[in-house]
Enzyme design. Structure first.
Site, PDB file in Angstrom:
ATOM      1  N   GLY A   1       0.825  -1.193   0.000  1.00  0.00           N
ATOM      2  CA  GLY A   1       0.000   0.000   0.000  1.00  0.00           C
ATOM      3  C   GLY A   1       0.866   1.251   0.000  1.00  0.00           C
ATOM      4  O   GLY A   1       2.060   1.200   0.315  1.00  0.00           O
ATOM      5  N   CYS A   2       0.267   2.396  -0.355  1.00  0.00           N
ATOM      6  CA  CYS A   2       1.035   3.627  -0.450  1.00  0.00           C
ATOM      7  C   CYS A   2       1.498   4.084   0.932  1.00  0.00           C
ATOM      8  O   CYS A   2       2.660   4.426   1.133  1.00  0.00           O
ATOM      9  CB  CYS A   2       0.226   4.709  -1.155  1.00  0.00           C
ATOM     10  SG  CYS A   2      -1.435   4.945  -0.524  1.00  0.00           S
ATOM     11  N   TYR A   3       0.589   4.092   1.913  1.00  0.00           N
ATOM     12  CA  TYR A   3       0.994   4.510   3.263  1.00  0.00           C
ATOM     13  C   TYR A   3       2.067   3.581   3.837  1.00  0.00           C
ATOM     14  O   TYR A   3       3.068   4.059   4.399  1.00  0.00           O
ATOM     15  CB  TYR A   3      -0.213   4.538   4.204  1.00  0.00           C
ATOM     16  CG  TYR A   3      -1.136   5.720   4.040  1.00  0.00           C
ATOM     17  CD1 TYR A   3      -0.674   7.020   4.186  1.00  0.00           C
ATOM     18  CD2 TYR A   3      -2.495   5.541   3.770  1.00  0.00           C
ATOM     19  CE1 TYR A   3      -1.543   8.116   4.064  1.00  0.00           C
ATOM     20  CE2 TYR A   3      -3.362   6.626   3.646  1.00  0.00           C
ATOM     21  CZ  TYR A   3      -2.881   7.905   3.798  1.00  0.00           C
ATOM     22  OH  TYR A   3      -3.733   8.980   3.690  1.00  0.00           O
TER      23      TYR A   3
ATOM     24  N   THR B   1       4.311   1.886   2.333  1.00  0.00           N
ATOM     25  CA  THR B   1       5.606   2.137   1.695  1.00  0.00           C
ATOM     26  C   THR B   1       6.298   3.332   2.339  1.00  0.00           C
ATOM     27  O   THR B   1       7.473   3.273   2.713  1.00  0.00           O
ATOM     28  CB  THR B   1       5.414   2.380   0.183  1.00  0.00           C
ATOM     29  OG1 THR B   1       4.850   1.200  -0.398  1.00  0.00           O
ATOM     30  CG2 THR B   1       6.732   2.704  -0.502  1.00  0.00           C
ATOM     31  N   GLY B   2       5.550   4.423   2.490  1.00  0.00           N
ATOM     32  CA  GLY B   2       6.139   5.619   3.091  1.00  0.00           C
ATOM     33  C   GLY B   2       6.580   5.388   4.527  1.00  0.00           C
ATOM     34  O   GLY B   2       7.630   5.874   4.966  1.00  0.00           O
TER      35      GLY B   2
END
Lengths: 350, 350, 350, 350
Positions: free
Chosen positions: B149-151, B153-154
Site C-alpha cells: 500500500g502507499c501509506y 511504503t512511506g
C-alpha cells in the site's frame, strides 16, 4: 553524442532543461552555470534531481566554458543573453537562446518593448525563430535558435493552420491566455506569494505584455501583412500550463468538423501536436510535464449572425513545450536526431 | 522483452502503470482490461497518453486474456483480485497484485480488516510482500508479488533501518501521514469533490485504516515480536504525494548525524531511496512523478528529558513509489532486469 | 465605543484585524500605522476593504498616535513591539500585542528562543497570556494582553481539558501541526513562492520552532510541573487554517465518548470552541474566516497494548482564532463587551 | 423582521444563503427544506454553521411549509422550482428563485435551452430579473424575483454602463469567463473530482452554456435590438470566484480614464460595485465571501488599428454576488430595507 552546457541553470527553465536532458540518450551534459548560485550543487537547487545529476554550478565565465561544449542552452535573463550568444557564435558554437533576445527580427521593435537597444542587431538575421511547427527546416541549419516565449507558442500553435486559406479575418484576433505561475519565474514576489496567488484569478499587462510583438511578428509573416492581436494574459493558481482561448472571425461558413480536418492535415506527422476531434476540448492537466500541445476547435454560430466566430483552445506546459522541451526539440532538429528524441514521456495525470 | 497486461486499467493506478510502461524499454504491453470502461480507447480515459498508447480496453475475460501475456499487473479492487490471481497462477503466469489481497500473511487478519474471508489462503504463502528495500531477493523468484500500500511504503522506508540495532523503543511508534487526494482513487465522492477537498486539511480513519495491519505485520517480522503502531492518515489538497512524519522514542543517546549515517549505510546502493543530510527535510514536491523516496531525520532532544524522540520524515509519490512505480520495480526484479529500468525519470519540479 | 488603533497594519494579521474590526459594532478605528507602507491607503494594500475602509497608513510615531486611541493592537514584528508597548502602558493605554514579545514569562526563555534580551522584563508580570479559554478572568483586567501564537492556540485548545484529571501521561506529548501558508506572513520568500509551496507538503523547524516554549509554558503551569512536548510544524498548500494532530498516552482505560464528554463539559458555554461528537473529525475548511475552534477526539486502542493513545485533532483559522479574531475576543473581554461581539460570522464553506 | 424559508438548502447556494442569513439582523429563518437530506441537522451538512444554526431540514411539503414564512428563497434545481413558485405566489407569498426558471422572458427560449416546456408561462410576466444594478425599482415591488445566474451577473456588471452611449459595437462582444469550481454545484462528478480539477484549466460548453440566453436577453433589452455574444466559460481550480474578461470593439476614440469615469458615474452610490482606477485590475481573491463586484478597464489600442478594443475585467464571488448574496440584496429591496443590510462583510483576504 553532443556535448551541451546550460548557462543560467538556476531558474525554472534551467531546471527543466536539466530534468529533460537527464533523460536524453544522445547528449553529454558537460557544464552548468549560474551567476548567483555558482558553487552550489545542482541537486541542492533542484532536489528532484537528487541521485540523478550531481554537477556543480560554475560562474558564467566564457573563457572557461566556451570550449567545453558544442551546443549551449542560454537560460539567462533577456538583455544578458545577447553578448553571451555573440561570443559563442564567434567561437563557432551553436546556441539555443531561451531568452527574448533574438526573437524579434526588428531591433527597433526589440528596443521599444525591452527598453534597451539591441547589442548585436547583425546577429538577428542569423537567428531562427524556434517554433519547429513553423520553421522546421530553417532550424536544422541555424546557428542561433531563438526559442519562442511560452505564450507565443500556445497562441501560434492555434493559429498557424488558418493562415493558409482565406477563411478568417486576421484583423480581429483575440487571445485570452491563462498561465500557471511557474511562468513568472523562480524569483519570489508579492504577486506570486502563495497566499496571494492561490484562490485567485487575475488579468495583467493587458495589451502590453512583451510576448505580444512575437505573436504579431510571426502572424504578420504568415499573413504577408501587418497583423495586430488583442492579447490578455491571466495568472491562474496552477504550477504548469497555459490554456489559450483564441477568438477569430470566420469569413465563410464552415463546420467545426471541417476546421478540425484542416488542423489535422496541417499537423499530420507532427510528433507533439494533437488536434482533438470535434466535441473534445484540451485541459492543461493532460500535458503537464510533456512536450505535447493539444488543440480543440469550436465554430460558434449559435447566433446565426452571418459570420460565425471560431474558438480555438490550446493547452501546453509552459516549461516544456513553452520553453525547455521545445529547446530540446530544436536541438534534435539542429543535430539531425529524431525530433522527439528524449521527449516522449507522457504528461503526468493526474 | 516480456509481454505484460494490465487488468483494471481505468483507475489512477492503472493509468500510472500505463504511463510508466510506455517508457519501459523491455516490455511489450499486449492487453489492458477494464470492467466498466471496456470498449473505450485508453487515451480517452487518460488524455495524457494521446499519441502514445492507443490500445482499447477489453472486458476482464481470462479465457481470452490469460494466454496473451506472461506477466500481469492487477490493478483491480481488493477482493476481486484474489480469484484472478489464482487463475493466472494456475496457468503458470506471474502476477503483481496492486490490491491488498495478498499483502497480509494471516487470512484471519485479512478477514478482520477487509470484512470478507480470504478465498485463496493457500496462495498467501507463495506471495511475497513487494517492498524491494526489504524483500529484494524473495521478490526475484516470487510468482505473486503483493505490491505494498502507499501509506505502508512511506512508513516502512522510514523505519526499516532502525530495527537492526537496539536503538529505539518499538512499543510506541506514531505515524502521522499526509496524503494527496489521488490516493483516494478515481471515483468521485463528496470528500474528494474539489470545493470540499480544496483549502482543507483533515484526519480520517484514525487507528482503523486498512493499511495499518500491513505496517504492523512487516515491522513485527523485523522486530521478531508483535509491534503495534498509532497511525493517523490525513487528506491534504495536493494531487500526488505522501509525507509521513514518524515519531519513535530513542532508547539511547545519539546524534542526528549518526542516525543519518545509519540510514545512509542501510540504503547504500539502493536505486531510489535518498537519505538527506542532517538539516535537510523532504518535500513531496521533490518526488512527484518519480519512484524516489526521500528521508529526513531529526533527533529532537530539546527538552533534555533523558530519552529523546527521533522524528523521521519520508516523502514518496503515492502513485509511483506507492503503487505503479514500485510494481514496475518489482517486475524488473522478477525479470532479472536492472532494478531501475524505465524508472529513472526525475520528479517534476515545480 | 472604544477608540482603537492598529499599529503595523500592512501584514496579514494587520489586514485581518481591519477586516474584523470593520464588522465590530462598538469600536471606532481611529488610526492605522505601518513603517514601510506609510502614506498608502489601507484599501490599496487590502483590496478586499475597498468601499469599506479608507484610512491612510501613518508612520509609527507614538508622539502623534498615542493620544488618539484608548486601546492598541500591535501587529508589529517581535522585538519591535516591546518598546512600543512599554511606551503605551506608560501612557495608561491598554495593549493587545500580537507579537511574541510578552508571551513568555521568563525573560531568559525569551532570550534563548528569540536571540535577543528582553527590553522590558518588568512588564512581563503585568502581561496576561491571551488565551481566553484558559485565562478569561485575568484578561478582563489586564493592561497588556499577549495574544498567543497560532500554533499554541491550536495545540492548547486540544490539551487544556486533560490537565484537570489524572488521565494522561504528560511526559510524552506529540503535536503534529499542519499550517496554511498565510502563517508565514506576507513577505515573499522562496519557500512561499507559489510554484514551490503548491503541490507540496513539508515539515520544518522540527523541535525548534519558536512557538514551542509558549506551549510548554502554559502546559507546565497547568500541570504544575515542567512539561516538554515534541512539536513538528508542517506547511500545507492552503491559505488559512491549522490542523493540529496531538498524540498523548492515556494512563487509564477510557472510551472515546467519555473523553468527548469531558471536553464538552470543559468548554460548556464557551462561545467559540465546538467539541465534535465521537465519530466526527474537524476540517480546517469548516472554520476558515471564523473564530471557531473545532475539536475531534479518538481513543486509539486497536492494539490492546494496555495503555491506549488519545488522538486529539483541532482545527482553527490561523489568522482568526490564531491571531486577529482572538485579539478581538480579548478586547471584548477587556472592555466588558460580550465575548463574541463582532465575531459571530460563520466560516466560509466551501 | 421578515419570516423567511430556504427551500432546497443542501447545496452550495442553499448553504451560502444560510451563512449570510445568519448575519442578517432583520430576518427570522423559520424553515429549511431538502428533498434528499430531510431529517438532518443543517450543521451536519454545513459544519461551518456549528454553534450558529441548528435547524433540521424538512421535506419539501408546501402544505406544511407555505404558511410558515412570508418570503421564500428557492434554491431548487431548475424545472422543479416552477411549480413551487406558482403555488407560493398563489398563497400571496413572495419568492426569490435562484434557479433559472423565471429568468428568461420568452417561454420558447426557456424550452430551447432547458429542453422542457415552461410550466407557468403566465408567471413570467410577473417575474423580475433580479440584477439590482439594472432593475432596482422593479425588484422592490416584484412578487417573484428571478435571481440571475453567476456568469450573467459577472458579464452584465461589466457591460451595463456601455449601452447608454454610442460608444461600442454591440455586434461583436466576447465574454471569456473563468469560474471557480463551486459553480458546478455540490454533487460530485468526474470533472470536479479533486485530482482531475486541480492543476487543471479547461474551457467547456463553448457557445452553448445555458447562461448565454440570459446575457443576450438583458443586453438586447438595453440595446433595444437583438444582441448576440460569444461566451466561453472555463473551469479554474479555485473554490469561489468568477473573473470575466470581456472584449468589445470601440466605435470611437476614447481613453481608458474616460471609460473609467463613465463606469464610476454609472455605479455612483451603488453599495457593492467598485470601479477600479485606471491601472488597477480586479482579482477574484479580493471579493471572495463578499457581495462586491470589482471592475477594471483597459482601452487596448496598441496596434493603432483605427478602432481600439475595450477590455473589461470583472470579479465576483459566484456564490455571493453571483447567487446567495444577490438574493439577499434583492430581499432587502423587496422589504424596503437598506440594500446592503447584512451584506457588508468584506471579502476574505488572503
Amino acid at each position: 553524442m553532443v556535448k551541451v552546457a546550460v548557462l543560467g541553470a538556476s531558474g525554472y527553465t534551467g531546471g527543466e532543461l536539466l530534468r529533460l536532458l537527464s533523460l536524453h540518450p544522445r547528449i553529454k551534459l558537460v557544464a552548468v552555470s549560474s551567476g548567483q548560485s555558482a558553487g552550489q550543487r545542482i541537486d541542492t537547487l533542484f532536489p528532484n534531481l537528487k541521485g540523478r545529476l550531481s554537477l556543480t554550478l560554475e560562474p558564467l565565465d566564457l573563457n572557461h566554458l566556451a570550449d567545453k561544449a558544442d551546443l549551449f542552452f542560454l537560460a539567462l535573463p533577456h538583455t544578458t543573453a545577447m553578448p553571451v550568444a555573440a561570443r559563442l557564435i564567434e567561437k563557432k558554437k551553436r546556441v539555443i537562446d531561451l531568452s527574448a533576445d533574438f526573437r524579434l527580427k526588428d531591433p527597433k521593435t526589440y528596443e521599444r518593448w525591452y527598453k534597451t537597444p539591441h547589442l548585436h542587431p547583425g546577429l538577428l538575421a542569423q537567428a531562427c525563430y524556434g517554433l519547429p511547427e513553423l520553421h522546421r527546416n530553417a532550424i536544422k541549419s541555424a546557428r542561433i535558435v531563438a526559442n519562442p516565449g511560452c505564450y507565443p507558442t500556445g497562441a501560434l500553435l492555434g493559429l498557424l493552420p488558418l493562415f493558409q486559406k482565406p477563411l478568417v479575418d486576421s484583423g480581429r484576433i483575440i487571445i485570452d491566455a491563462k498561465s500557471g505561475i511557474s511562468g513568472a519565474g523562480r524569483s519570489p514576489s508579492q504577486a506570486t506569494h502563495f497566499p496571494e496567488a492561490h484562490e485567485a484569478i487575475s488579468a495583467y499587462s493587458i495589451g502590453r505584455h512583451r510576448h505580444l510583438p512575437e505573436i504579431e511578428q510571426e502572424l504578420s509573416l504568415l499573413a504577408k501583412k501587418k497583423v495586430a492581436v488583442t492579447f490578455t494574459p491571466h495568472l491562474v493558481p496552477i504550477n504548469r500550463g497555459i490554456l489559450s482561448t483564441i477568438y477569430i472571425k470566420l469569413t465563410k461558413k464552415i463546420e467545426t468538423e471541417e476546421v478540425v480536418k484542416l488542423f489535422q492535415d496541417f499537423y499530420e506527422g507532427d510528433p507533439f501536436v494533437r488536434v482533438l476531434p470535434s466535441g473534445e476540448l484540451p485541459n492543461t492537466r493532460n500535458v503537464q510535464g510533456s512536450n505535447d500541445g493539444h488543440i480543440g476547435l469550436v465554430v460558434d454560430d449559435h447566433a446565426n449572425r452571418g459570420s460565425a466566430t471560431l474558438v480555438i483552445v490550446t493547452a501546453i506546459d509552459n516549461l516544456v513545450k513553452g520553453a525547455a522541451g521545445q529547446a530540446i526539440q530544436n536541438m534534435n532538429l539542429m543535430m539531425g536526431y529524431e525530433e522527439s528524441l528524449g521527449l516522449t514521456a507522457p504528461g503526468l495525470f493526474p
